[in-house]
Motif scaffolding. Structure first.
Motif, PDB file in Angstrom:
ATOM      1  N   ARG A   1       0.870  -1.178   0.000  1.00 16.36           N
ATOM      2  CA  ARG A   1       0.000   0.000   0.000  1.00 16.36           C
ATOM      3  C   ARG A   1       0.905   1.225   0.000  1.00 16.36           C
ATOM      4  O   ARG A   1       1.712   1.408   0.900  1.00 16.36           O
ATOM      5  CB  ARG A   1      -0.885   0.000   1.242  1.00 16.36           C
TER       6      ARG A   1
ATOM      7  N   ASP B   1      -3.653   5.205   0.813  1.00 20.99           N
ATOM      8  CA  ASP B   1      -4.995   4.669   0.612  1.00 20.99           C
ATOM      9  C   ASP B   1      -5.427   4.911  -0.837  1.00 20.99           C
ATOM     10  O   ASP B   1      -5.414   6.043  -1.326  1.00 20.99           O
ATOM     11  CB  ASP B   1      -5.990   5.352   1.557  1.00 20.99           C
ATOM     12  N   GLY B   2      -5.776   3.832  -1.512  1.00 20.52           N
ATOM     13  CA  GLY B   2      -6.221   3.939  -2.880  1.00 20.52           C
ATOM     14  C   GLY B   2      -5.144   3.725  -3.923  1.00 20.52           C
ATOM     15  O   GLY B   2      -5.435   3.698  -5.123  1.00 20.52           O
TER      16      GLY B   2
ATOM     17  N   TYR C   1      -1.693   1.238  -4.852  1.00 23.22           N
ATOM     18  CA  TYR C   1      -0.988   0.015  -4.466  1.00 23.22           C
ATOM     19  C   TYR C   1       0.034  -0.359  -5.538  1.00 23.22           C
ATOM     20  O   TYR C   1      -0.129  -0.022  -6.717  1.00 23.22           O
ATOM     21  CB  TYR C   1      -1.989  -1.126  -4.274  1.00 23.22           C
TER      22      TYR C   1
END
Length: 641
Positions: free
Chosen positions: A92, A95-96, A98
């Motif tokens: 990660r 957030d959002g 990867y």
């Protein structure tokens, strides 16, 4: 010890590598923290090809553990970088956003939006990309892929595309495929750079990336590629043409509920390249214009020379446009950096590095230095040179300086003696006759014993090229190349030197990776397809022939691409749209069959008999044409004539 086996580091190499360690900031362990940040899952499975063979096993790099001491046969800076590169899995970034890293030479980046996934770059192979997407599905999201982005025109960023998206979804327009440059330009440069010169490039890449070397825990062979683990043999390379072009900085696309803004950066690390800003995530990538390494201005595998000034120009424009807001920089290779200060420092430091190399190379050029003289002279200022992200794990200061000369001044170094020299074998024969084989061997042995390996390979090169069957000279030169490889900080230099040693001892091995895969050839734009055929034509053999063949592509997506005329005269294959009223033969069929007829015309009768193509006219024209084509042997000699 068998003659073909690696030898241990010499006292001179051991001393050189110990001395090198004193020049590096080995106490700085920041990157060891960053490379682990955000780990979701490590690779637990081996990578297999379509026949079930293991083509990548992450466990082979376990010897590069964080606490493993650097062997004397490895430059300590390269050992450190390889320890970082071997860490792989799903991460990660924020957030959002990867990344799947290090089951391949390049990363797979996936952005999760409200309505689906946006994939940024696709790795080099279907196998690696498929494994990466399986990890995304298992740990992140099962949302559909709603867009794919290529950051630039290199095979390790598009080769795995059919492992992340269905080709039919791209063809139908359901999933846009976004890339820099016009669609025609991207296709031409991606396919042209990687395939038309692909045989030579694959052979050279096998040297540079160490693909011919064994991964050796003792440190005598391959480590990593410096920007990723090796591109493994036996993989499936694919290609899909872009459907959406980015040709202006400031262009925006809304994808999966997120805004993507682009900075168009042509003629940098690739002929077509772009940077991407996602404001909602405060996430930035400069593609391969900013890395945890100094990049190539001229690749050793062979590609168009790049513009170091443009690297600096577009990095500065990126800082000006988004530098105040960026909180993370992620790349298609290596690991991210987090925090605005770290991001801006990375980009500013790399900007100044490329600008320094460009400006100082031309300063010395204007004082009369040749490329090699300038490369021996120029070193980065300490603040730039000690930064790990500017070390030479892909490019090096030495060959980047020479590349600036090539880009700005051309292939000639300005010394009249190099303008029209004898070719290597003729030169070697004359030197050997002048000096004598025995004296050359004696000097080579002396240079090897004193640790003057650069001179040893130079002087022994004469003897090997004048008499390639001289086994004693070959083995002695191999010993010198090997020690140069052990001392090299750059993994491509290490790969070249160790591969040379192996080949001098054991002979030429098959090339393990080819860019001209069947899928890539089938994806060629038609004009590039004829260019690809043209480089196979033996010019002297074709000098007196007159061949005129029309091709009708029944499945061409555009009417203007349906009819093509090809002719061979004066040793040259030319092609253009339209038909020739004087054509000797017309070949009609779908593109896949016409590719076979064009590149393997000896198979045309079989294709016609099976109904895959239709021949109208004098089929003897294809027989004449077939006699003009040459097959490329990917095992041509490099260290011997």
């Amino acid at each position: 010890m068998p003659a073909c086996q690696p030898k241990p580091p010499s006292p001179a190499t051991t001393s050189a590598n110990h001395d090198a360690a004193e020049r590096y900031a080995l106490e700085d362990r920041t990157d060891f923290e960053l490379v682990e940040r955000g780990l979701i899952a490590k690779f637990t499975e081996k990578l297999h090809d379509h026949e079930g063979r293991v083509i990548f096993d992450p466990a082979v790099y376990d010897f590069l553990a964080d606490d493993a001491p650097c062997p004397d046969s490895v430059n300590p800076s390269l050992w450190r970088q390889s320890q970082l590169i071997r860490k792989g899995g799903l991460y990660r970034v924020v957030d959002g956003l990867y990344q799947v890293r290090n089951n391949d030479i390049a990363n797979l980046t996936v952005v999760e939006g409200e309505s689906g996934l946006v994939v940024i770059d696709c790795m080099a192979s279907v196998e690696a990309a498929t494994q990466g997407m399986a990890m995304i599905r298992a740990h992140v999201s099962d949302k559909p892929v709603v867009a794919v982005i290529y950051t630039h025109t290199h095979v390790d960023h598009y080769g795995g595309v059919k492992g992340v998206v269905d080709a039919a979804d791209v063809a139908s327009g359901k999933v846009p495929l976004i890339a820099p440059g016009t669609i025609a330009s991207f296709d031409r440069l991606a396919i042209g750079e990687n395939v038309i010169a692909g045989n030579a490039m694959s052979r050279r890449a096998a040297y540079a990336f160490g693909s011919l070397l064994e991964v050796d825990p003792s440190g005598h062979g391959h480590l990593t590629c410096g920007i990723g683990v090796a591109t493994v043999p036996g993989v499936t390379v694919t290609y899909l043409s872009p459907t959406d072009s980015i040709t202006e900085t400031g262009s925006r696309r809304e994808l999966a509920g997120l805004e993507f803004e682009f900075l168009y950066a042509p003629d940098t690390e690739a002929p077509e390249e772009m940077h991407i800003w996602i404001p909602q995530l405060k996430a930035l990538t400069c593609a391969e214009n900013a890395n945890h390494t100094l990049h190539n201005i001229q690749t050793l595998r062979g590609a168009r020379t790049r513009d170091a000034r443009n690297f600096a120009r577009y990095l500065d424009e990126t800082l000006e446009r988004w530098g105040d807001d960026a909180e993370v920089h992620y790349g298609p290779h290596t690991w991210p950096v987090w925090g605005n200060d770290a991001v801006t420092e990375l980009l500013a430091s790399q900007r100044d590095t490329y600008k320094y190399l460009h400006d100082q190379a031309l300063r010395l050029a204007n004082q009369g230095y040749t490329p090699l003289e300038a490369a021996e002279e120029i070193e980065l200022p300490e603040e730039l040179g000690r930064a790990w992200h500017n070390r030479g794990y892909h490019g090096t200061v030495h060959h980047d300086v020479r590349a600036v000369f090539t880009k700005e001044l051309g292939m000639w170094d300005g010394d009249p003696v190099s303008l029209h020299p004898h070719p290597p074998v003729a030169t070697a024969e004359r030197f050997v006759e002048l000096i004598g084989a025995d004296r050359i061997m004696t000097e080579g042995e002396r240079a090897l014993e004193t640790g003057d390996y650069r001179w040893a390979v130079q002087v022994l090169h004469l003897l090997v090229f004048a008499d390639p069957e001289n086994q004693a000279a070959r083995l002695l030169q191999a010993d010198a190349y090997e020690q140069m490889g052990y001392q090299a900080e750059g993994p491509q230099w290490r790969g070249v030197f160790l591969s040379a040693a192996k080949e001098l001892r054991a002979g030429v091995a098959p090339v393990p990776f080819a860019t001209a895969s069947p899928d890539t050839i089938l994806a060629m734009p038609i004009e590039i397809l004829f260019d690809f055929a043209a480089v196979h034509v033996n010019g002297p053999r074709a000098a007196e022939v007159d061949v005129r063949i029309d091709f009708v592509f029944t499945d061409a997506p555009a009417e203007q691409d349906r009819f093509w005329q090809m002719w061979v005269r004066r040793g040259v294959l030319n092609a253009r749209r339209g038909t020739n009223p004087d054509a000797q033969l017309t070949v009609t069929g779908p593109k896949g069959a016409l590719v076979a007829a064009l590149l393997l015309p000896v198979e045309a009768d079989k294709l016609a008999a099976s109904g895959e193509i239709v021949l109208a006219g004098d089929a003897a024209a294809l027989v004449v044409y077939a006699g003009l084509l040459e097959e490329f042997d990917p095992r041509f000699d490099i260290v011997t004539p």
